[in-house]
Design an enzyme around this catalytic site. Structure first.
Site, PDB file in Angstrom:
ATOM      1  CG  HIS A  72      -1.866  -1.150   1.253  1.00 50.65           C
ATOM      2  ND1 HIS A  72      -2.016  -1.969   2.346  1.00 50.65           N
ATOM      3  CD2 HIS A  72      -2.707  -1.625   0.291  1.00 50.65           C
ATOM      4  CE1 HIS A  72      -2.910  -2.902   2.073  1.00 50.65           C
ATOM      5  NE2 HIS A  72      -3.341  -2.717   0.840  1.00 50.65           N
ATOM      6  CD  GLU A  75      -0.157   0.009   4.552  1.00 53.54           C
ATOM      7  OE1 GLU A  75      -1.387  -0.109   4.648  1.00 53.54           O
ATOM      8  OE2 GLU A  75       0.613  -0.973   4.444  1.00 53.54           O
ATOM      9  CG  HIS A 167       1.099  -4.186   5.000  1.00 57.30           C
ATOM     10  ND1 HIS A 167       0.260  -3.842   3.973  1.00 57.30           N
ATOM     11  CD2 HIS A 167       1.714  -5.326   4.616  1.00 57.30           C
ATOM     12  CE1 HIS A 167       0.347  -4.735   2.998  1.00 57.30           C
ATOM     13  NE2 HIS A 167       1.243  -5.648   3.368  1.00 57.30           N
ATOM     14  CD  GLU A 230      -1.409  -4.221   8.832  1.00 58.19           C
ATOM     15  OE1 GLU A 230      -1.093  -3.007   8.844  1.00 58.19           O
ATOM     16  OE2 GLU A 230      -1.931  -4.777   7.859  1.00 58.19           O
TER      17      GLU A 230
END
Length: 351
Positions: A72, A75, A167, A230
């Site tokens: 993404h 990010e 991410h 994450e």
């Protein structure tokens, strides 16, 4: 470190992120080369580079590692971590004990400062890009599948394969650093959980169905030990406090350098997906605040979402919401619900 050694680091490796974002593409003479400690490098595609150790003896036993970031485009923290690690390998400050491929994912979206241009790149793997031929993300998904295939197929059948896909989350989280493991039907790896513990990952989310993410692709197609990490919340380039992810940074560096793990770290808590909230129409309502944190708990009976002929209510004593997003396109996931399964998962890990 002497200045002449510093000067010997190719500009492409000294700041691979800046080089990639500039749109530069090396000529044939610059695409291949060597840096400190005899490490060779090969630029394969925009944002994709392979690094190979000098040692030939024992190569057949060396692990192969794929580290990806920026799937993404907004990010940014993982991109900065990965670029810094490349520079340290090139300077000889991080020894290389694996065949390593680095992927900076959605470069066009990075340059635009967006999550994606047309479609979420992390929903286009496992061949799904073939269904969205007009999407600007489709060729990139195909290219990143090819980069993984090149690395892992060359490794043969016996060598250990890893894929760390980093991410940052759109919103805050009860657990600032958490991981997602793809579902393939294979037994969960104790080695993966130990690595996640070393990386100071606080929670692990277990998928229970196959998906179309990059880690689903590498785990299912090549048997890679694959995880999605994450790390905190999305922030613009230059505004990340990378010290908050020092544990992850150190664990990735230990993995690529073959460094032994330190004393056993506490295992993360584990949560298993038990439901998915899907946005079917534009009438969809997500019945929670826009800033609700990932892993926020809800009690039995709470209605979390409604759509035209659809309602999602909590059926367990407690369920937690992960990745709630009312703005996704109709037909896409607007959230996952999970329950804690720490004790039974850790007790059942494969040795």
């Amino acid at each position: 470190m002497t200045s002449n050694v510093e000067a010997a680091v190719p500009a492409m490796l000294a700041d691979f992120l800046a080089y990639t974002l500039s749109g530069a593409r090396p000529g044939p003479a610059e695409a291949l080369g060597a840096c400190a400690e005899g490490v060779s490098y090969a630029w394969l595609d925009e944002g994709v580079i392979e690094l190979t150790p000098a040692a030939r003896s024992g190569r057949h036993a060396m692990p192969v590692v794929l580290v990806s970031a920026g799937i993404h485009g907004d990010e940014t923290a993982p991109l900065e971590l990965v670029s810094r690690m490349i520079a340290d390998i090139a300077r000889g400050e991080v020894p290389l004990a694996c065949e390593l491929c680095i992927v900076l994912g959605n470069v066009a979206a990075m340059c635009a400062g967006n999550r994606y241009l047309d479609d979420d790149l992390n929903r286009l793997f496992c061949g799904r890009h073939a269904q969205l031929t007009q999407s600007r993300e489709a060729p990139r998904a195909r290219a990143l599948e090819a980069a993984a295939a090149r690395l892992f197929e060359r490794a043969g059948g016996e060598r250990e394969r890893w894929h760390i896909d980093m991410h940052t989350a759109i919103r805050a989280s009860v657990f600032e650093r958490f991981a997602l493991l793809p579902y393939t039907g294979a037994a969960l790896s104790r080695e993966m959980f130990a690595w996640l513990a070393d990386a100071q990952i606080e929670a692990v989310l277990l998928h229970t169905a196959k998906g179309n993410t990059y880690t689903h692709f590498t785990a299912e197609s090549f048997g890679a030990k694959a995880c999605t990490l994450e790390l905190g919340k999305v922030r613009p380039f230059g505004e990340n406090d990378l010290s908050r992810y020092a544990g992850v940074d150190d664990a990735v560096r230990a993995l690529v350098s073959g460094r032994a793990r330190a004393d056993a770290a506490p295992m993360p808590r584990v949560f298993t997906v038990i439901g998915q909230i899907t946005k079917h129409t534009d009438a969809f309502e997500l019945l929670m605040a826009d800033d609700v944190a990932n892993f926020t708990p809800f009690a039995k009976g709470t209605v979390l979402a409604r759509d035209a002929n659809y309602c999602y209510a909590v059926t367990h004593a407690e369920e937690r919401i992960v990745f709630p997003n009312r703005t996704v396109k109709p037909g896409l996931r607007a959230g996952l619900t999970v329950v804690e399964t720490t004790a039974e998962t850790l007790a059942g890990l494969a040795r």
